[in-house]
Write a protein that holds these residues in place. Structure first.
Motif, short mmCIF file in Angstrom:
data_model
loop_
_atom_site.label_atom_id
_atom_site.label_comp_id
_atom_site.label_asym_id
_atom_site.label_seq_id
_atom_site.Cartn_x
_atom_site.Cartn_y
_atom_site.Cartn_z
N HIS A 1 3.29 -1.41 12.84
CA HIS A 1 2.42 -0.23 12.89
C HIS A 1 2.56 0.50 14.22
O HIS A 1 1.59 0.85 14.88
N GLY A 2 3.79 0.75 14.65
CA GLY A 2 4.02 1.56 15.83
C GLY A 2 3.33 1.01 17.06
O GLY A 2 3.51 -0.14 17.43
N ARG A 3 2.53 1.81 17.72
CA ARG A 3 1.94 1.43 19.01
C ARG A 3 0.89 0.35 18.88
O ARG A 3 0.43 -0.19 19.87
N LYS A 4 0.48 0.03 17.68
CA LYS A 4 -0.39 -1.13 17.51
C LYS A 4 0.40 -2.41 17.73
O LYS A 4 -0.15 -3.45 18.00
N GLY A 5 1.71 -2.27 17.59
CA GLY A 5 2.59 -3.40 17.88
C GLY A 5 2.59 -4.45 16.80
O GLY A 5 1.87 -4.40 15.82
N LEU A 6 3.44 -5.43 17.00
CA LEU A 6 3.56 -6.52 16.04
C LEU A 6 2.39 -7.48 16.13
O LEU A 6 2.14 -8.24 15.22
N ALA A 7 1.65 -7.42 17.25
CA ALA A 7 0.46 -8.28 17.35
C ALA A 7 -0.55 -7.89 16.27
O ALA A 7 -1.35 -8.70 15.83
N HIS A 8 -0.51 -6.63 15.85
CA HIS A 8 -1.41 -6.17 14.79
C HIS A 8 -1.01 -6.77 13.44
O HIS A 8 -1.85 -6.98 12.57
N LYS B 1 0.86 -1.18 0.00
CA LYS B 1 0.00 0.00 0.00
C LYS B 1 0.90 1.22 0.00
O LYS B 1 2.04 1.18 0.47
N LEU B 2 0.39 2.34 -0.51
CA LEU B 2 1.23 3.53 -0.66
C LEU B 2 1.74 4.03 0.68
O LEU B 2 2.81 4.66 0.73
N GLU B 3 1.03 3.76 1.78
CA GLU B 3 1.50 4.20 3.09
C GLU B 3 2.78 3.48 3.50
O GLU B 3 3.48 3.90 4.43
N SER B 4 3.12 2.40 2.79
CA SER B 4 4.31 1.62 3.11
C SER B 4 5.53 2.03 2.30
O SER B 4 6.61 1.44 2.45
N LEU B 5 5.40 3.04 1.45
CA LEU B 5 6.50 3.45 0.57
C LEU B 5 7.75 3.85 1.36
O LEU B 5 8.86 3.43 1.04
N LYS B 6 7.56 4.66 2.39
CA LYS B 6 8.71 5.17 3.15
C LYS B 6 9.46 4.02 3.80
O LYS B 6 10.70 3.96 3.77
#
Length: 275
Positions: A245-252, A155-160
């Motif tokens: 995803h940051g504070r969502k953690g790897l469980a997300h 997804k484009l949000e993952s480009l960086k």
């Protein structure tokens, strides 16, 4: 890559991380910043009658720290050591920013797949909050990775994150196998839909990018975690790269149980980068 940050708690796991960091530092001509978290109570810090105790504990930690860093494999590497009175591992990111570290290397004792490596651990607290990539090392071994698997949703949000990870692997001279894990869930996409998403993603990469749609493997499995490990096994990867995803953690990012075969591959180093 100028500085690598290594949190040290004097355990075998932090020494595993220190060994891996030393190998990267020598290859990249980088410096190492070793940080020990003292974790004194507020009472010891604030009460005048306890100030001598606090000073004693600080001096004791500094002495132990110096002895811990007296290793042959660190010879020739510039080492910066710092003792912080942090009590939560999320503050490691502050140290990384203070020293302009490009990478954090941590040890972990997790033994049951990526979910158990991270979820609820101090390592995950660092992964959640770190603004720089975090390399998690589980076992003592020579960090001689030559092939990595990096999974993305494209997804484009993952480009960086994509650009940061691929640039880091390139700097470490590690070949990257790109992966999309397709799941039999509500988010299931047809092959055509996945290819369209990947093509759109690649169009937005830097102009000098040479990545083609056919360079990205589409692998179907029952969870993202299983897909990553099974594909890593198939291509004989030495290291795994994943976004978080940051504070969502790897469980997300991860869900589901894993088989005994997959557990064995959890010994691979894991590079995480926050979206």
């Amino acid at each position: 890559m100028k500085k690598i940050l290594v949190p040290v708690d004097f355990s075998e796991y932090s020494e595993n991380a220190l060994k891996a960091a030393s190998q990267i530092a020598k290859k990249q001509n980088a410096e190492i910043v070793a940080v020990h978290m003292l974790g004194l109570s507020d009472a010891v810090i604030t009460k005048e009658e306890d100030s001598m105790e606090g000073l004693f504990l600080l001096k004791l930690a500094q002495k132990r720290f110096a002895e811990f860093l007296d290793k042959d494999y660190l010879e020739g590497i510039t080492i910066h050591q710092t003792v912080k009175n942090y009590k939560v591992f999320s503050e490691i990111d502050d140290v990384a920013k203070e020293h302009d570290a490009y990478l954090i290397v941590m040890g972990s004792h997790g033994s049951s797949g990526l979910s158990e490596v991270f979820v609820g651990s101090n390592t995950e607290k660092v992964v959640r909050t770190a603004s720089v990539p975090v390399l998690v090392i589980k076992d003592a071994h020579n960090f001689t990775a030559s092939k990595a698997v990096f999974a993305s949703d494209y997804k484009l949000e993952s480009l960086k994150v994509f650009n940061k990870v691929t640039a880091l692997f390139k700097a470490l001279d590690i070949e990257v196998k790109l992966l999309y894990v397709n799941l039999p869930t509500e988010s299931y996409l047809s092959t055509n839909e996945i290819e369209q998403r990947i093509t759109n993603f690649l169009v937005h990469l830097n102009e000098d990018s040479t990545i083609l749609p056919e360079d990205i493997a589409i692998y179907s499995d029952y969870s993202v975690e299983k897909g990553i490990f099974n594909y890593a096994k198939r291509v004989k990867a030495d290291i795994i790269g994943i976004p978080t995803h940051g504070r969502k953690g790897l469980a997300h990012f991860f869900s589901g149980s894993i088989s005994e075969d997959v557990v064995n591959h959890s010994k691979l180093p894991v590079l995480t980068v926050k979206i």
